[in-house]
Design a protein around this motif. Sequence first.
Motif, mmCIF file in Angstrom:
data_model
loop_
_atom_site.group_PDB
_atom_site.id
_atom_site.type_symbol
_atom_site.label_atom_id
_atom_site.label_comp_id
_atom_site.label_asym_id
_atom_site.label_seq_id
_atom_site.Cartn_x
_atom_site.Cartn_y
_atom_site.Cartn_z
ATOM 1 N N ARG A 297 0.513 -1.386 -0.002
ATOM 2 C CA ARG A 297 -0.341 0.104 -0.030
ATOM 3 C C ARG A 297 0.850 1.386 -0.190
ATOM 4 N NH1 ARG A 297 -4.982 1.505 4.258
ATOM 5 N NH2 ARG A 297 -4.766 3.525 4.336
ATOM 6 N N ALA A 298 2.067 1.182 0.528
ATOM 7 C CA ALA A 298 2.601 2.736 1.349
ATOM 8 C C ALA A 298 3.342 3.102 -0.363
ATOM 9 C CB ALA A 298 3.620 1.873 2.234
ATOM 10 N N ALA B 11 1.058 -11.107 6.463
ATOM 11 C CA ALA B 11 0.744 -10.414 7.293
ATOM 12 C C ALA B 11 1.561 -9.942 8.007
ATOM 13 C CB ALA B 11 0.765 -12.240 8.384
ATOM 14 N N ASP B 12 3.043 -9.654 7.303
ATOM 15 C CA ASP B 12 3.876 -8.347 8.017
ATOM 16 C C ASP B 12 3.610 -7.069 7.037
ATOM 17 O OD1 ASP B 12 4.288 -10.006 4.914
ATOM 18 O OD2 ASP B 12 5.822 -8.734 5.086
ATOM 19 N N HIS B 13 2.646 -7.123 5.987
ATOM 20 C CA HIS B 13 2.584 -5.788 5.285
ATOM 21 C C HIS B 13 1.407 -5.027 4.861
ATOM 22 C CE1 HIS B 13 3.555 -7.829 1.585
ATOM 23 N NE2 HIS B 13 2.727 -7.021 0.651
ATOM 24 N N VAL B 14 1.241 -4.316 4.907
ATOM 25 C CA VAL B 14 -0.532 -3.338 4.590
ATOM 26 C C VAL B 14 -0.881 -4.026 2.968
ATOM 27 C CG1 VAL B 14 -2.401 -1.442 3.889
ATOM 28 C CG2 VAL B 14 -1.004 -2.835 6.366
ATOM 29 N N SER B 15 -1.119 -4.456 2.478
ATOM 30 C CA SER B 15 -1.317 -4.943 0.746
ATOM 31 C C SER B 15 -1.870 -3.401 0.030
ATOM 32 C CB SER B 15 -2.450 -5.933 0.652
ATOM 33 O OG SER B 15 -2.479 -6.091 -0.614
ATOM 34 N N GLY B 16 -1.185 -3.838 -0.731
ATOM 35 C CA GLY B 16 -2.370 -2.312 -2.150
ATOM 36 C C GLY B 16 -3.501 -2.809 -2.372
ATOM 37 N N LEU B 17 -3.787 -3.474 -2.553
ATOM 38 C CA LEU B 17 -4.981 -4.156 -3.316
ATOM 39 C C LEU B 17 -6.373 -3.725 -2.769
ATOM 40 C CD1 LEU B 17 -3.702 -6.451 -4.066
ATOM 41 C CD2 LEU B 17 -5.880 -8.657 -3.757
ATOM 42 N N ALA C 97 -5.911 -8.438 9.909
ATOM 43 C CA ALA C 97 -7.883 -7.779 9.479
ATOM 44 C C ALA C 97 -7.346 -7.093 8.833
ATOM 45 C CB ALA C 97 -7.302 -7.265 10.779
ATOM 46 N N VAL C 98 -6.517 -6.061 9.140
ATOM 47 C CA VAL C 98 -6.855 -4.493 7.952
ATOM 48 C C VAL C 98 -6.802 -5.425 6.291
ATOM 49 C CG1 VAL C 98 -5.004 -2.791 6.900
ATOM 50 C CG2 VAL C 98 -5.590 -3.331 9.068
ATOM 51 N N ASN C 99 -5.736 -6.405 5.803
ATOM 52 C CA ASN C 99 -5.592 -7.188 4.201
ATOM 53 C C ASN C 99 -7.096 -7.658 4.172
ATOM 54 O OD1 ASN C 99 -3.365 -5.828 4.086
ATOM 55 N ND2 ASN C 99 -2.238 -7.714 4.612
ATOM 56 N N ALA D 134 -1.047 5.348 10.072
ATOM 57 C CA ALA D 134 -1.108 4.363 10.563
ATOM 58 C C ALA D 134 -0.678 2.628 10.165
ATOM 59 C CB ALA D 134 -2.738 3.808 10.844
ATOM 60 N N ALA D 135 -1.344 2.151 8.562
ATOM 61 C CA ALA D 135 -1.008 1.000 7.857
ATOM 62 C C ALA D 135 0.500 1.386 7.854
ATOM 63 C CB ALA D 135 -1.606 1.572 6.505
ATOM 64 N N PHE D 136 1.380 3.043 7.223
ATOM 65 C CA PHE D 136 2.923 2.743 7.254
ATOM 66 C C PHE D 136 3.657 2.032 8.114
ATOM 67 C CE2 PHE D 136 6.741 4.691 7.414
ATOM 68 C CZ PHE D 136 7.406 4.686 6.146
ATOM 69 N N GLU D 137 2.656 2.324 9.533
ATOM 70 C CA GLU D 137 3.776 2.522 10.868
ATOM 71 C C GLU D 137 3.058 0.632 11.210
ATOM 72 O OE1 GLU D 137 3.862 4.484 14.130
ATOM 73 O OE2 GLU D 137 4.108 6.252 13.287
ATOM 74 N N LEU D 138 2.234 0.113 11.242
ATOM 75 C CA LEU D 138 2.030 -1.027 11.217
ATOM 76 C C LEU D 138 2.507 -2.348 10.847
ATOM 77 C CD1 LEU D 138 -1.955 -1.659 10.831
ATOM 78 C CD2 LEU D 138 -0.898 -2.308 12.553
ATOM 79 N N GLU D 139 3.108 -1.988 9.236
ATOM 80 C CA GLU D 139 4.593 -2.771 9.232
ATOM 81 C C GLU D 139 5.873 -2.180 9.374
ATOM 82 O OE1 GLU D 139 3.034 -2.221 5.076
ATOM 83 O OE2 GLU D 139 3.902 -0.725 4.321
ATOM 84 N N LEU D 140 6.017 -0.964 9.921
ATOM 85 C CA LEU D 140 7.238 -1.590 9.881
ATOM 86 C C LEU D 140 7.433 -2.315 11.403
ATOM 87 C CD1 LEU D 140 7.145 2.731 11.529
ATOM 88 C CD2 LEU D 140 7.636 1.239 9.277
ATOM 89 N N GLY D 141 9.385 -2.500 10.899
ATOM 90 C CA GLY D 141 10.080 -3.840 10.779
ATOM 91 C C GLY D 141 10.598 -5.215 10.224
ATOM 92 N N PRO D 142 10.851 -6.240 10.926
ATOM 93 C CA PRO D 142 10.749 -7.409 9.853
ATOM 94 C C PRO D 142 10.217 -8.456 9.294
ATOM 95 C CG PRO D 142 12.055 -7.403 12.692
ATOM 96 C CD PRO D 142 11.745 -6.344 12.151
ATOM 97 N N ASN D 143 10.135 -8.742 7.949
ATOM 98 C CA ASN D 143 8.587 -9.155 7.773
ATOM 99 C C ASN D 143 8.798 -11.142 9.120
ATOM 100 O OD1 ASN D 143 10.102 -11.052 6.322
ATOM 101 N ND2 ASN D 143 11.231 -10.223 5.146
ATOM 102 N N ASN D 144 10.070 -11.524 9.504
ATOM 103 C CA ASN D 144 9.809 -12.734 9.902
ATOM 104 C C ASN D 144 9.056 -13.418 9.769
ATOM 105 O OD1 ASN D 144 11.793 -11.040 11.801
ATOM 106 N ND2 ASN D 144 9.930 -10.696 13.347
ATOM 107 N N CYS D 145 8.621 -13.666 8.369
ATOM 108 C CA CYS D 145 7.546 -14.889 7.599
ATOM 109 C C CYS D 145 7.935 -16.001 7.208
ATOM 110 C CB CYS D 145 7.118 -13.807 6.410
ATOM 111 S SG CYS D 145 5.512 -13.149 7.131
ATOM 112 N N ALA D 146 9.271 -15.759 7.418
ATOM 113 C CA ALA D 146 10.363 -17.386 6.782
ATOM 114 C C ALA D 146 10.208 -17.838 7.848
ATOM 115 C CB ALA D 146 11.675 -17.243 7.075
#
Length: 387
Positions: free
Chosen positions: A158-159, A185-191, A356-358, A368-380
Amino acid sequence: MSDERDYPEPDEPVDAIEPAELARRLRAGEPVHLLDTRNRDEIEQWQIDAPRRTDVPYMRFQAAEVTDTVGDLVEFGDEEVIVVCAEGEASAYVAGLLEAEGVDAVNLDGGMYGWARLYESYVLSEDPLVVQYARPSSGCLAYLVVSGTEAAVVDPLRAFAGRYVEDAREHGAVLSYALDTHVHADHVSGLRELAGGGVGPVLPRPAADRGYADPVATVADGETVTVGDTTIEAVAAPGHTTGMTAYRVGDLLLTGDGLFLRRVPRPDLQEGDAAAPEYARELYRTLTERFASFDDDLRVAPGHFDPGDGTAGPFVATLGELRERLPVFGETEDAFVERITTAMGPQPANYREVIAVNLGRESVDDEAAFELELGPNNCAAGGAAAD
């Protein structure tokens, strides 16, 4: 993470380094010494990996200025020091204090927020044109596919929604579709953002079945989306989530969170630890059975890379290379499940709210969306291939 306090201006203007230049230096293996002036909890949550780091909170510099002991806080010698904070204001003031003490100090322009806004691109294919986007702050990857006068974006953030539209236009195309590989789960989608601008949103059917709140086109295993003269084929790749779907574009397999270059995805983000073994078994079958029909020379382009390993983009490898590199391809199913479910590590920050946002269950503004996804993704899951 945002800090709205007003920080004093440096007595003299300080030099600044752009996030893109810092990324270049880190990839090149050049000597980089970062001084992080944020609080310890912020640093522990998210930091820039560098050959040398020193962590001293801004408040200590503020106190040292009062007692005229700034020069006693840290000994830097003759090396250049890059000072970091959340948004580049506190660090600019600290850099000014250090310069007054004879230290070669520069400020990271925009701080960690500026770092999070850095978005780089690499060309993976010319016909069709496939552009890989990389976000060094989190390791998120997205893809623009351009064929003739049409374009599609896969796993948009989204960003950077406007970036995909503009880049498609620069290549003489209109952005027609936005596809997600799964519910992220790690970033806000741009869809949703792109759909509001007239771009057709597409989700894997099992992902939409999790309760996607808005109208969306869906694809199932083997179905295609046509972009110009190119077809994007959906390839079911469950395991990370039930809806995880890779997209094949020519000799590229855009695997999303189905397969990474040095790790495999974690299996606990959809239904938690209790269901993780079941999801891990599904993931094992995806990698060793569903992908078995693909030749070794098929190129894998994942949804994430590891920003901490110093690898420069583009981030792509052949499936044959991964079959040799990753332990899963030589393990039994039981051994794989045991290893992965005991090595999942921390979950992505704010992941429940991001999901929930996605899905559209919650709504947040851009900041708020930008701040939600700050940090490492940790999806691995687990460590690198050698682990």
